[in-house]
Motif scaffolding. Structure first.
Motif, PDB file in Angstrom:
ATOM      1  N   ARG A   1      -4.051   5.005   3.360  1.00 40.90           N
ATOM      2  CA  ARG A   1      -5.456   4.607   3.364  1.00 40.90           C
ATOM      3  C   ARG A   1      -6.044   4.889   1.994  1.00 40.90           C
ATOM      4  NH1 ARG A   1      -7.970   6.056   9.311  1.00 40.90           N
ATOM      5  NH2 ARG A   1      -6.959   4.304  10.325  1.00 40.90           N
ATOM      6  N   ASP A   2      -5.918   3.948   1.093  1.00 40.04           N
ATOM      7  CA  ASP A   2      -6.351   4.196  -0.274  1.00 40.04           C
ATOM      8  C   ASP A   2      -7.811   3.783  -0.455  1.00 40.04           C
ATOM      9  OD1 ASP A   2      -6.179   1.516  -0.291  1.00 40.04           O
ATOM     10  OD2 ASP A   2      -4.534   1.387  -1.744  1.00 40.04           O
ATOM     11  N   TYR A   3      -8.227   3.562  -1.700  1.00 36.62           N
ATOM     12  CA  TYR A   3      -9.639   3.309  -1.978  1.00 36.62           C
ATOM     13  C   TYR A   3     -10.141   1.993  -1.397  1.00 36.62           C
ATOM     14  CZ  TYR A   3      -9.176   7.098  -5.345  1.00 36.62           C
ATOM     15  OH  TYR A   3      -8.960   8.312  -5.931  1.00 36.62           O
ATOM     16  N   LEU A   4      -9.225   1.053  -1.100  1.00 40.65           N
ATOM     17  CA  LEU A   4      -9.630  -0.267  -0.595  1.00 40.65           C
ATOM     18  C   LEU A   4      -9.334  -0.368   0.893  1.00 40.65           C
ATOM     19  CD1 LEU A   4      -8.411  -3.036  -3.069  1.00 40.65           C
ATOM     20  CD2 LEU A   4     -10.730  -2.652  -2.238  1.00 40.65           C
TER      21      LEU A   4
ATOM     22  N   TYR B   1     -13.659  11.847  -1.337  1.00 37.43           N
ATOM     23  CA  TYR B   1     -12.325  11.256  -1.188  1.00 37.43           C
ATOM     24  C   TYR B   1     -11.297  12.322  -0.843  1.00 37.43           C
ATOM     25  CZ  TYR B   1     -14.959   7.664  -3.547  1.00 37.43           C
ATOM     26  OH  TYR B   1     -15.921   6.774  -3.862  1.00 37.43           O
TER      27      TYR B   1
ATOM     28  N   THR C   1       0.836  -1.205   0.000  1.00 38.49           N
ATOM     29  CA  THR C   1       0.000   0.000   0.000  1.00 38.49           C
ATOM     30  C   THR C   1       0.868   1.251   0.000  1.00 38.49           C
ATOM     31  OG1 THR C   1      -1.617  -1.241   1.248  1.00 38.49           O
ATOM     32  CG2 THR C   1      -1.901   1.141   1.163  1.00 38.49           C
TER      33      THR C   1
ATOM     34  N   TYR D   1     -11.879  13.210   2.759  1.00 36.80           N
ATOM     35  CA  TYR D   1     -11.351  12.218   3.696  1.00 36.80           C
ATOM     36  C   TYR D   1      -9.827  12.282   3.772  1.00 36.80           C
ATOM     37  CZ  TYR D   1     -10.169   8.114   6.212  1.00 36.80           C
ATOM     38  OH  TYR D   1      -9.628   7.291   7.154  1.00 36.80           O
TER      39      TYR D   1
ATOM     40  N   TRP E   1      -5.677  -1.013   3.871  1.00 34.71           N
ATOM     41  CA  TRP E   1      -5.162   0.092   4.683  1.00 34.71           C
ATOM     42  C   TRP E   1      -4.077  -0.427   5.607  1.00 34.71           C
ATOM     43  CZ3 TRP E   1      -9.841   3.481   6.685  1.00 34.71           C
ATOM     44  CH2 TRP E   1     -10.450   4.115   5.576  1.00 34.71           C
TER      45      TRP E   1
ATOM     46  N   ILE F   1      -4.548  10.741  -7.230  1.00 31.51           N
ATOM     47  CA  ILE F   1      -4.667  10.340  -5.823  1.00 31.51           C
ATOM     48  C   ILE F   1      -5.049  11.549  -4.972  1.00 31.51           C
ATOM     49  CG2 ILE F   1      -3.342   9.502  -3.850  1.00 31.51           C
ATOM     50  CD1 ILE F   1      -1.800   7.769  -5.819  1.00 31.51           C
TER      51      ILE F   1
END
Lengths: 185, 402, 463
Positions: C395-398, C327, C71, C330, C402, C249
């Motif tokens: 802490r990405d989209y999935l 996004y 990640t 966040y 994380w 991103i």
């Protein structure tokens, strides 16, 4: 070449005195062959009647060259030789893809302009690693200002004039025939 | 002492007359044929906003430049400070009109700002827009008006204080005023740093309500600054040609030319940074902004870029062109029009949209503003000597040579 | 004419003549090193050797020995890269931008600032190199057709722009620095007594003799190089910022990045110049040339750029909210209040709040305080890059992927190693190069030297 010519060097210890003296020496018809200073004296080139340098123009030309090379390179590699779809960027024509090339175009322009201009500067100044020092007196990189004058006419008169305008040391560099040999070399 | 020439005064009156005519024509004659949408009705208002913002920007940029001269202890510019002060005198005028435009928009006299549209913040309404609703804490009429008032009063106040202090510099050699000016300038610059961006978000960016760009404030600032340095250079050249500024030499004008050149490049840099990042990422919510600008506005958009970047880059690069007053004035005129077009393209797609054209309304209003600007600024210039008599940098500025 | 307004403070204090400047600049080279130099050099050398060990270990084992995971696949390496490149901005800024703005105070600090630039860029260039894993294939970054046919490098990639930007920046800075050094090398050559020294400085000085025409060209070349270096210095950090900003991103893709990275780079670069100059000033007793006023000026620049960076932080926060993109929202909420809140607030305190103390004249003219703040700022700027890089990734989209990042001893070792390497280079430079651009400094002695200014004020008072 008149054989009465000989070369006199005069040392000054102040840049303002040096600047003022140039005018009166040139008015008397003496040719100032060279001036060596420890730092760039503002207005010296003007007093000596030097032409404006063309370094900036060369930089411009080199910059245009760099831009051209960069355009050719990006066109050849990205559009002509092997076009690819990269992140959906349009690769059909160079113009459409250009925004992505701008950084490289800019860098290459600067790269060519800066480096080639500095090379030109070294060549024009006849400077290279290990070259023999061009200043005849080592004090001229410290706090002394040296002027080399081609004396046409009475040497004694010139010496007096130099003393008058504030030279602190006056030397005979070469006699007439030597000067000629020097000029030929 | 400088006198406001009668001929110039007449010209300024004539220009103001043209401006008023253009606005009246836009509001009454132009709106006569029915069957058009918001865009058509907005046209005179948009024209007013474009021109007012442009000239407000010029005077604000001059105030910024003036404050920088004090805060950074600049020596060479002492001889042009009165010109900068003169330009800042337009700030209260343009500021006042700006407030009128803001109030008119908030009370639905026009539809310049999409987020003020009927029912757009109302979940019950069919016009409801949830994204715009999310911005309600910031984009609501009360807060919007309040912010506009704060910006304008703050800027105008700083301009007045700096002017008052500088008048003391005519009286005696006491330097209290100079030190106070430095402090005032520093405080103003902090205020300006925050408010210049926010004003750009409010008055310009919120037109395209969905769209957002973090760079936008700085980009607008760069445009403002180029326009005001150019205006300063034009006025300085005019006064110098008439023989009123004997303490200015070629080097001062050359320096102003350098500022025009350098900040044109800076403006382009910011333009490119904003455009390229949005073009490259191609995210729908961002790229919408450039769709009309590379669509129906493409010709204008490219022309604007050429005028604001290619022209200054190629022409102002050489030393000689910056020392040639005629050349520099010509470039100045090109850049003024170019940056006016820039403001036009920022405002028009979101307000007038497809009904756009540059006609009598836009050009007339622009000429009217030129007239008003000349009238206000030159009256101020003629009020006091064109040099601050006891500025501590005067002598250094006089000896300035490059 | 050497006129300067009496409201300006002298930039060279004490009763100095041209010759005094020569002697003072040549002194560190002609005398033995002070003990403090040897101590600093030994410490730096040990750190450098430790770093070399860690780099060799990385090359031998592969970059799996770092703390990266699937990640967070960019972390300390790129943080360090951006940090060093940023530091490498002040030198060219001082020598180029301040030259264009005719700031005379730059003259006694530009040489060392440029040296610092070059040494910092060397550190920066290390990281992408070793991050390749197979460093022996590094030539792949150049536009040469490779063994698979004519598959070229990708000119659409910001990483390739970086290759062009960093190499242009490094080489042009080097050339700019060297052109300025030549007259000063000539001065050392003409003073040298030991034949070896004379020989070395003779080679380095390219035969310079200070002819009028050469000075004329010198000045024009310096000015053009300054004109080229100014957009160049802006472009380099702009392009570094585009490594992030061209992506999609949240937290990376934002249009303010280019100018904001540049401001941050100037900010951290000046802080590092401040750190080095305060050490050098003390070690070689340069108080007459690097005066309190110089320190104050740099502090003001640190304050201004720190404030610009602060405004950019707040703009980013505000726009994240204003955008209405969840996004984006966040990403920034997570930065300030998520598990990396401590990094975010360290950054805020070091970069935005601490420089504001410079508003007080007493503090910005205090040497001890300046030294502390200069280090605090660099810590803060390191955190800034860490915050941007790691908190945007971890802490990405999935949510199932994380994770957190923790550096391995190799990550830390390489970082410390580069600091050691940097100081080794700088300390060697300080012993063998003219640390002040003496030829240029001599041009302002009559307008800004304390003794001359006094004389000028007296003359002025008489008539």
């Amino acid at each position: 070449m008149a054989n009465t010519k000989s070369i006199i060097s005069a040392l000054f210890d102040d840049d303002d005195v040096l600047l003022k003296s140039i005018k009166s020496i040139r008015e008397k018809g003496h040719k100032i062959r060279e001036v060596y200073t420890p730092f760039p004296v503002h207005g010296l080139d003007h007093e000596l009647g030097l032409e404006r340098t063309r370094m900036a123009i060369t930089a411009f030309i080199y910059g245009v060259l760099g831009l051209g090379v960069a355009m050719t390179l990006t066109y050849y590699t990205m559009i002509y030789d092997w076009p690819q779809n990269i992140g959906g960027k349009p690769s059909m024509t160079w113009w459409k893809n250009m925004p992505a090339f701008v950084p490289v175009l800019f860098e290459m322009t600067v790269f060519f302009a800066a480096h080639l201009m500095v090379w030109t500067y070294f060549v024009r100044n006849d400077m290279y690693p290990g070259r023999k020092a061009m200043n005849p007196d080592p004090r001229t990189t410290d706090d002394m200002f040296m002027m080399e004058i081609e004396c046409s006419g009475d040497e004694e008169l010139l010496r007096n004039l130099l003393k008058e305008v504030g030279a602190v040391e006056i030397n005979l560099v070469s006699k007439a025939d030597e000067a000629e040999a020097l000029a030929e070399a | 002492m400088y006198q406001f020439p009668a001929k110039l005064k007449t010209i300024s009156y004539a220009l103001i007359g043209i401006g008023l005519a253009a606005l009246l024509y836009g509001f009454f004659a132009g709106g006569a044929d029915a069957g058009h949408g918001h865009g058509h009705d907005n046209r005179p208002w948009a024209s007013l906003l474009i021109n007012n913002f442009f000239f407000l920007g010029i005077s604000l940029g001059a105030l910024f430049f003036l404050a920088v001269q004090y805060a950074a202890n600049v020596g060479w510019s002492a001889g042009i400070l009165r010109i900068l002060e003169g330009i800042t005198s337009f700030l209260p005028v343009a500021g006042g009109i700006m407030l009128v435009i803001v109030l008119a928009s908030m009370f639905h006299l026009n539809h310049l700002y999409h987020w003020t549209a009927e029912g757009i913040m109302d979940p019950e309404s069919e016009h409801f827009d949830s994204i715009i609703h999310g911005k309600k804490a910031f984009l609501n009429p009360l807060f919007f008006i309040l912010r506009s008032v704060i910006y304008i009063i703050g800027w105008a106040y700083a301009a007045i204080v700096l002017r008052k202090l500088s008048l003391q510099g005519d009286r005696g050699t006491d330097l209290t005023w100079y030190n106070k000016s430095i402090k005032t300038s520093a405080i103003f610059l902090v205020f300006f740093a925050v408010t210049s961006s926010m004003a750009a978000w409010d008055w310009i960016m919120s037109i395209d309500t969905h769209w957002f760009s973090t760079l936008f404030g700085w980009y607008v600032f760069a445009g403002i600054f180029v326009s005001s340095v150019t205006t300063t250079a034009l006025i300085a050249i005019h006064l110098k040609n008439k023989g009123h500024l004997p303490w200015l030499n070629d080097s001062h004008i050359h320096d102003l030319g350098k500022f025009m050149f350098a900040f044109s490049i800076f403006w382009t840099y910011l333009w490119f940074s904003q455009f390229m990042l949005i073009w490259y990422s191609n995210i729908p919510e961002e790229v919408t902004y450039y769709m009309p600008r590379f669509g129906e506005f493409k010709g204008l958009f490219i022309t604007m870029l050429v005028m604001n970047f290619i022209f200054p880059l190629l022409i102002l690069m050489s030393r000689d062109s910056k020392r040639n007053f005629g050349f520099l004035s010509f470039m100045g005129a090109v850049m003024i029009v170019g940056h006016w077009l820039n403001v036009y393209i920022m405002v028009t797609p979101g307000t007038v949209g497809l009904d756009w054209s540059i006609g009598f309304v836009e050009i007339g209003t622009f000429l009217g503003y030129v007239g008003l600007f000349i009238w206000v600024v030159f009256k101020r210039l003629a009020a006091v000597p064109l040099l601050i008599q006891h500025h501590p940098m005067n002598k250094e500025s006089e000896h300035f040579h490059i | 004419m050497h006129y300067e307004s009496p409201v300006r403070e002298p930039l060279i204090t004490g009763d100095k003549s041209y010759h005094d400047i020569t002697v003072d600049v040549a002194k560190p080279i002609e005398t033995n090193a002070p003990r403090s130099w040897w101590i600093a050099f030994s410490v730096s050398l040990i750190a450098f050797l430790w770093g070399i060990g860690c780099i060799l270990y990385t090359i031998g084992e592969g970059i799996g020995v770092w703390g990266l995971n699937r990640t967070v696949n960019w972390a300390w390496d790129i943080t360090n890269f951006v940090w060093w490149v940023g530091i490498g901005h002040a030198g060219t800024l001082i020598s180029a931008v301040l030259l264009l703005f005719r700031q005379k105070w730059r003259m006694s600090i530009n040489r060392s600032a440029e040296a610092m630039t070059i040494f910092a860029v060397v550190q920066a260039a290390l990281f992408p190199g070793i991050h390749m894993g197979r460093i022996w294939l590094a030539y792949f970054v150049f536009p040469i057709p490779n063994q698979f046919g004519s598959l070229w490098v990708n000119f659409n990639s910001p990483l390739l722009w970086d290759v062009f930007a960093i190499s242009t920046y490094f080489s042009v800075s080097l050339v700019f620095w060297y052109v300025g050094l030549i007259p000063d090398f000539a001065m050392l050559r003409d003073r040298a007594i030991k034949p070896i020294q004379k020989h070395i400085y003779g080679i380095l000085s390219f035969g310079w003799g200070g002819k009028a025409k050469h000075w004329q060209r010198f000045e024009e070349v310096s000015l053009v190089l300054a004109g080229l270096a100014t957009p160049l210095v802006l472009s380099v950090h702009t392009i570094v910022s585009m490594d992030f900003a061209t992506s999609v991103i949240p937290g990376w893709h934002t249009t303010i990045f280019p100018p904001y990275f540049v401001a941050g780079a100037i900010f951290s670069g000046f802080a590092m110049v401040q750190t080095l100059l305060l050490i050098m000033r003390k070690m070689f007793k340069m108080e007459a040339y690097i005066t309190i006023q110089h320190i104050e000026m740099m502090n003001i620049i640190i304050m201004v750029t720190g404030s610009i960076v602060g405004i950019a932080y707040i703009t980013e926060l505000f726009m994240a909210w204003y955008s209405g993109v969840e996004y984006e929202q966040y990403a920034f909420l997570n930065r300030a209040t998520g598990p990396y809140w401590w990094a975010y607030w360290s950054m805020m305190i070091c970069n935005v709040f601490s420089p504001q103390l410079m508003w007080f004249k007493k503090l910005r003219t205090s040497i001890m305080f300046t030294f502390i703040i200069s280090i605090v700022v660099n810590i803060g700027m390191w955190f800034e890059r860490f915050v941007i890089i790691v908190t945007s990734l971890h802490r990405d989209y999935l949510p199932s992927s994380w994770t957190m990042f923790s550096p391995s001893f190799v990550d830390i070792g390489i970082f410390i190693g580069t600091i050691g390497f940097f100081f080794v280079l700088f300390l060697l430079y300080a012993r063998s190069f003219p640390v002040i651009a003496q030829a240029e400094l001599k041009t302002i002695l009559k307008s800004s030297g304390e003794n001359y200014k006094k004389l000028q004020d007296q003359n002025h008072g008489e008539h």
